[in-house]
Motif scaffolding. Structure first.
Motif, short mmCIF file in Angstrom:
data_model
loop_
_atom_site.label_atom_id
_atom_site.label_comp_id
_atom_site.label_asym_id
_atom_site.label_seq_id
_atom_site.Cartn_x
_atom_site.Cartn_y
_atom_site.Cartn_z
N GLY A 64 2.98 16.73 12.90
CA GLY A 64 4.22 15.66 12.35
C GLY A 64 3.81 14.59 11.73
O GLY A 64 4.45 14.22 10.38
N ALA A 65 2.56 13.99 12.10
CA ALA A 65 2.08 12.76 11.29
C ALA A 65 1.77 13.08 9.90
O ALA A 65 2.05 12.56 9.12
CB ALA A 65 1.01 12.42 12.10
N HIS A 66 0.89 14.16 9.80
CA HIS A 66 0.61 14.87 8.52
C HIS A 66 1.50 15.16 7.63
O HIS A 66 1.71 14.86 6.53
CB HIS A 66 -0.38 16.04 8.71
CG HIS A 66 -1.81 15.59 9.09
ND1 HIS A 66 -2.55 14.77 8.05
CD2 HIS A 66 -2.50 15.54 10.15
CE1 HIS A 66 -3.79 14.50 8.72
NE2 HIS A 66 -3.69 15.16 10.01
N ALA A 67 2.62 15.76 8.20
CA ALA A 67 3.75 16.12 7.36
C ALA A 67 4.54 14.97 6.85
O ALA A 67 5.06 14.91 5.69
CB ALA A 67 4.68 16.94 8.30
N GLN A 68 4.78 13.86 7.68
CA GLN A 68 5.43 12.60 7.21
C GLN A 68 4.77 11.91 6.09
O GLN A 68 5.23 11.51 5.33
CB GLN A 68 5.88 11.68 8.35
CG GLN A 68 6.77 12.23 9.42
CD GLN A 68 8.32 12.42 8.69
OE1 GLN A 68 8.54 11.46 7.85
NE2 GLN A 68 8.85 13.65 9.20
N LEU A 69 3.37 12.23 6.39
CA LEU A 69 2.29 11.24 5.54
C LEU A 69 2.69 11.97 4.07
O LEU A 69 2.48 11.08 3.15
CB LEU A 69 1.17 11.23 6.05
CG LEU A 69 -0.04 10.43 5.21
CD1 LEU A 69 0.31 8.84 5.40
CD2 LEU A 69 -1.35 10.32 5.91
N ALA A 70 2.62 13.30 4.09
CA ALA A 70 2.78 13.91 2.89
C ALA A 70 3.80 13.50 1.93
O ALA A 70 3.81 13.68 0.88
CB ALA A 70 2.74 15.43 3.14
N LYS A 71 4.88 13.16 2.55
CA LYS A 71 6.49 12.65 1.87
C LYS A 71 5.94 11.30 1.28
O LYS A 71 6.68 11.12 0.27
CB LYS A 71 7.35 12.64 2.78
CG LYS A 71 7.68 13.87 3.48
CD LYS A 71 8.85 13.77 4.12
CE LYS A 71 9.38 15.11 5.19
NZ LYS A 71 10.19 14.80 6.26
N SER A 72 5.02 10.48 1.63
CA SER A 72 4.83 9.38 1.01
C SER A 72 4.00 9.33 -0.18
O SER A 72 3.18 10.11 -0.56
CB SER A 72 4.08 8.33 2.32
OG SER A 72 4.02 7.13 1.57
N ARG A 73 4.34 8.44 -1.17
CA ARG A 73 3.88 8.36 -2.46
C ARG A 73 3.02 7.00 -2.60
O ARG A 73 2.90 6.32 -3.48
CB ARG A 73 4.84 8.35 -3.64
CG ARG A 73 5.38 9.69 -3.89
CD ARG A 73 6.34 9.90 -5.08
NE ARG A 73 7.43 9.09 -5.34
CZ ARG A 73 7.69 8.23 -5.97
NH1 ARG A 73 6.81 7.84 -6.91
NH2 ARG A 73 8.87 7.57 -5.87
N SER A 74 3.01 6.27 -1.42
CA SER A 74 2.24 4.78 -1.20
C SER A 74 0.96 5.13 -1.24
O SER A 74 0.20 6.01 -1.23
CB SER A 74 2.42 4.15 0.04
OG SER A 74 1.72 3.26 0.39
N TYR A 75 0.26 3.94 -2.11
CA TYR A 75 -1.03 3.80 -2.31
C TYR A 75 -1.78 3.87 -1.13
O TYR A 75 -3.15 4.15 -1.03
CB TYR A 75 -1.47 2.77 -3.19
CG TYR A 75 -1.28 1.16 -2.32
CD1 TYR A 75 -2.34 0.65 -1.78
CD2 TYR A 75 -0.10 0.90 -1.86
CE1 TYR A 75 -2.25 -0.28 -1.08
CE2 TYR A 75 0.15 -0.34 -1.25
CZ TYR A 75 -1.00 -0.84 -0.55
OH TYR A 75 -0.86 -1.92 0.12
N LEU A 76 -1.24 3.59 -0.10
CA LEU A 76 -1.92 3.68 1.39
C LEU A 76 -1.99 4.99 1.89
O LEU A 76 -2.97 5.24 2.80
CB LEU A 76 -1.45 2.73 2.40
CG LEU A 76 -1.35 1.32 2.08
CD1 LEU A 76 -0.58 0.52 3.06
CD2 LEU A 76 -2.74 0.74 2.25
N ALA A 77 -1.17 6.05 1.35
CA ALA A 77 -1.18 7.31 2.01
C ALA A 77 -2.68 8.35 1.97
O ALA A 77 -2.92 8.63 3.03
CB ALA A 77 -0.25 8.22 1.00
N PRO A 78 -3.25 8.06 0.86
CA PRO A 78 -4.49 8.85 1.01
C PRO A 78 -5.53 8.16 2.01
O PRO A 78 -6.49 8.64 2.49
CB PRO A 78 -5.11 8.60 -0.53
CG PRO A 78 -3.91 8.25 -1.24
CD PRO A 78 -3.17 7.57 -0.46
N ILE A 79 -5.50 6.71 2.08
CA ILE A 79 -6.36 6.07 2.98
C ILE A 79 -5.84 6.19 4.44
O ILE A 79 -7.05 6.63 5.33
CB ILE A 79 -6.57 4.64 2.98
CG1 ILE A 79 -6.90 4.11 1.64
CG2 ILE A 79 -7.41 3.69 3.80
CD1 ILE A 79 -6.51 2.62 1.11
#
Length: 219
Positions: A64-79
């Motif tokens: 679920g964490a990876h699924a929610q993170l994939a929705k974000s376009r924040s510059y912090l998401a890749p980190i």
């Protein structure tokens, strides 16, 4: 519409100091517009999906964490994605802190220029006023006893014009810089909390506590 005749009059009255202050104001506007675009495109302050991903990770729901993170376009998401994928790697916290610091440094580009303009603009305006006052009193000395007070008053208000322009440039620049710095500071706090949450999730702590309690019970 821009009144170019009025600008020409101001430049003629204030001289090169006002022209320099005008260039500073254009730089401030350009940097401000660029930073607004950069913050928007980097999704600064938009932490909904990131927060949901961190909550899921903290509860042990990695999928679920990876699924929610994939929705974000924040510059912090890749980190944060790198942190989740290498959470058990020794020394990863130092590397992630460096990556987050680099990303935040990109957001802070241009701050030094705005700070310089905010500090120099009023001093430059005061410098122009001093030069104008020198010219005005030189005219007073050359005129002797036949000086028209209205001419002296005119020279003084023209000299004070540069101070007014300098303050008009410095005040909004300071406000913009303070706003940008406050948003960056909040991003720094969030990034640090996010990395600490991933590297030391709450579910691991709870599990370890439960294991210790169970061991003591068997003992």
């Amino acid at each position: 519409m821009i009144n170019f005749d009025a600008l020409n009059n101001i430049f003629a009255l204030g001289g090169p100091v006002v022209a320099i202050l005008f260039v500073m104001s254009v730089l401030t506007l350009a940097v401000t517009l660029y930073k607004i675009w950069q913050f928007y495109s980097s999704r600064v302050g938009h932490h909904r999906f990131l927060s949901q991903a961190l909550n899921a990770w903290d509860q042990g729901d990695k999928v679920g964490a990876h699924a929610q993170l994939a929705k974000s376009r924040s510059y912090l998401a890749p980190i944060l994605d790198a942190a989740m994928g290498n959470a058990d790697r020794p020394g990863i916290d130092t590397r992630l802190d460096a990556e987050a610091g680099l990303a935040l440094a990109r957001l802070e580009r241009g701050f030094r220029l705005l700070d310089t303009i905010a500090q120099i603009a009023p001093l430059l305006g005061l410098f122009g006023t001093v030069l104008g006052m020198i010219d005005a009193f030189q005219g007073l000395q050359e005129g002797g006893s036949s000086v028209d007070p209205s001419l002296l008053a005119g020279g003084i208000w023209v000299a004070l014009l540069t101070t007014a322009v300098g303050l008009a440039v410095a005040m909004p620049t300071s406000m913009v810089l303070a706003w940008l710095e406050s948003r960056t500071a909040r991003e720094r706090v969030f990034a640090d909390k996010a990395l600490r949450t991933i590297l030391v999730p709450g579910h691991n702590t709870n599990a370890e506590t439960g294991d210790q309690s169970a061991a003591q019970g068997h003992a």
